[in-house]
Design an enzyme around this catalytic site. Sequence first.
Site, mmCIF file in Angstrom:
data_model
loop_
_atom_site.group_PDB
_atom_site.id
_atom_site.type_symbol
_atom_site.label_atom_id
_atom_site.label_comp_id
_atom_site.label_asym_id
_atom_site.label_seq_id
_atom_site.Cartn_x
_atom_site.Cartn_y
_atom_site.Cartn_z
ATOM 1 C CG ASP A 176 -3.082 0.228 6.948
ATOM 2 O OD1 ASP A 176 -3.717 0.963 6.172
ATOM 3 O OD2 ASP A 176 -2.049 -0.380 6.617
ATOM 4 C CG HIS A 221 -0.826 1.925 11.240
ATOM 5 N ND1 HIS A 221 0.116 2.468 10.406
ATOM 6 C CD2 HIS A 221 -1.046 0.662 10.767
ATOM 7 C CE1 HIS A 221 0.458 1.583 9.478
ATOM 8 N NE2 HIS A 221 -0.227 0.482 9.673
#
Lengths: 307, 307
Positions: free
Chosen positions: A27, A243
């Site tokens: 992400d 992430h």
Amino acid sequence: MTRSSVNPALTALGYAPEDRVVIFHADDLGMTEATVSAYSELEGRSALTSVSVMLPCAWAPAAAQVVRARPGADVGVHLTLTSEWDACRWAPLSGPEPDLVDAEGYFHRRNEEARQAAPAAVARELRAQLERALAWGLDVTHLDTHMGAAAWPPFLPDLVALAAEYGVPPLYLRHGAAGWEALGFGPEEAQQAAQLGQALEARGFPLVDHLRMLPLDVGGDHAALTLELARELPPGITHFILHPASDTPELRAVARDWPARVANFEAFRSPELRGELEALGIRLSGYRPLRDLFRRRLRERAGSGQG
Amino acid sequence: MTRSSVNPALTALGYAPEDRVVIFHADDLGMTEATVSAYSELEGRSALTSVSVMLPCAWAPAAAQVVRARPGADVGVHLTLTSEWDACRWAPLSGPEPDLVDAEGYFHRRNEEARQAAPAAVARELRAQLERALAWGLDVTHLDTHMGAAAWPPFLPDLVALAAEYGVPPLYLRHGAAGWEALGFGPEEAQQAAQLGQALEARGFPLVDHLRMLPLDVGGDHAALTLELARELPPGITHFILHPASDTPELRAVARDWPARVANFEAFRSPELRGELEALGIRLSGYRPLRDLFRRRLRERAGSGQG
């Protein structure tokens, strides 16, 4: 929490019902320089199989540049309605629409405020984000949502229509109502979300069975954690969120959760991780086969007049 | 190149005509994290006396935060109409006004394109930048322009009106036509610029006599260079530009000229520089006394009905 039937997207792609297919998804690409350098290092030489870009962020141009340099790489649009940090912030592409911004002129910090916006204003902004990615020459494979803000019942009809218009599947869970409640939806919204999933699947949208995420609240050995989560996965398609970001002064200055982001990155830098996942029987995939399946289904329905 | 008369702002502030007053000014605060950390280290404990913030950049919130934490510190708005790099870019605050943005949706890269915009669109954007700084609680001391893009004859009437409306002096040189030609203006524009300077001075705008800048094209020992430039300064008020930034992966990824920006920073980190400048007879100042002088002049003119 998942519906008990076999995911038709799984079998359409040639997998067996008991196969465990995982999309390892980064992400927040473009939020900072640290996300771009981390992705550049991981893409094509790690267990990472997909990524999504935040078009409203300052480093989106660099993100687009590294993705374009890797033809065939998966890339989604990380549809964004929130700007959650203090030091570094971002604003709507569609202009300073009052519904979408806070008193400082940026996207709201929290989903609670972002979800007060008029659906039409949200729809314009999400379209601007997808259309910018396409205009920049990205071969967009999927849509997902930053902090889940846009994955909200009042916004979904327009989001689904946008996805169908461009033949780009949205991340959508193949959950029953109980599964949606477990994600924090109220009973009524959970019922709607489950019904929408069934309707989407009937229209040829490929859904995913499971959602997993590396934690953002602790650092430490996230490779071991990844293997542990992978070992326990049920059959079906899993969207597995990380992430990853490089450990830089910029990252530390913007994101309180930087130790976890760095731990995510370090885990996937490990040269062994991909082989270890495959040894567990995990089948790695991206969104591209699902996107292509979606486009075939849309064409078939158009051909059969089902629209 | 400067008009031979003594700058009235110099004497109004109590300096002698032969005094050499220098504003050591950091440009580009907020463009990157590296500018914010560099400024945080320099402000209040170096020869740096002023700074200006780029409101459209992602790190403007962090910039505002560090400035607000230093009550009484000089802070200008670095009026921005260009986004010159490739990796990290920024867009107008006033929305995606076609005149102001390029095909990618950001400010134009170069002054040539930025200066094609309709003056009204530019005026709206510059107002939005100043008003955001004020709304964020910055006690704005001056206006200057990123890459000089907004310092362009067709844009100046609105910029001057904005400065007078808020009592915030713009950086404007007390040059004759020859001085403006030396800065790259054509003969006609140079004549206009010189006449505007005279008119502004007559209205009470404080102008500066000289402009100096540390180079952006070479690294090396910029402390020695600063002293060399200071030693040769003529009497009057000098606006002395530097672009200090910390040496970080983010800075290196965005700015080709990072070695010079880091050299600027290193020069001003030197604990001796301020004393060495003062030993040369340099009087360090910021824009605050000029801003306060400007406001007194505006009030006097309003009181005398000269408007």
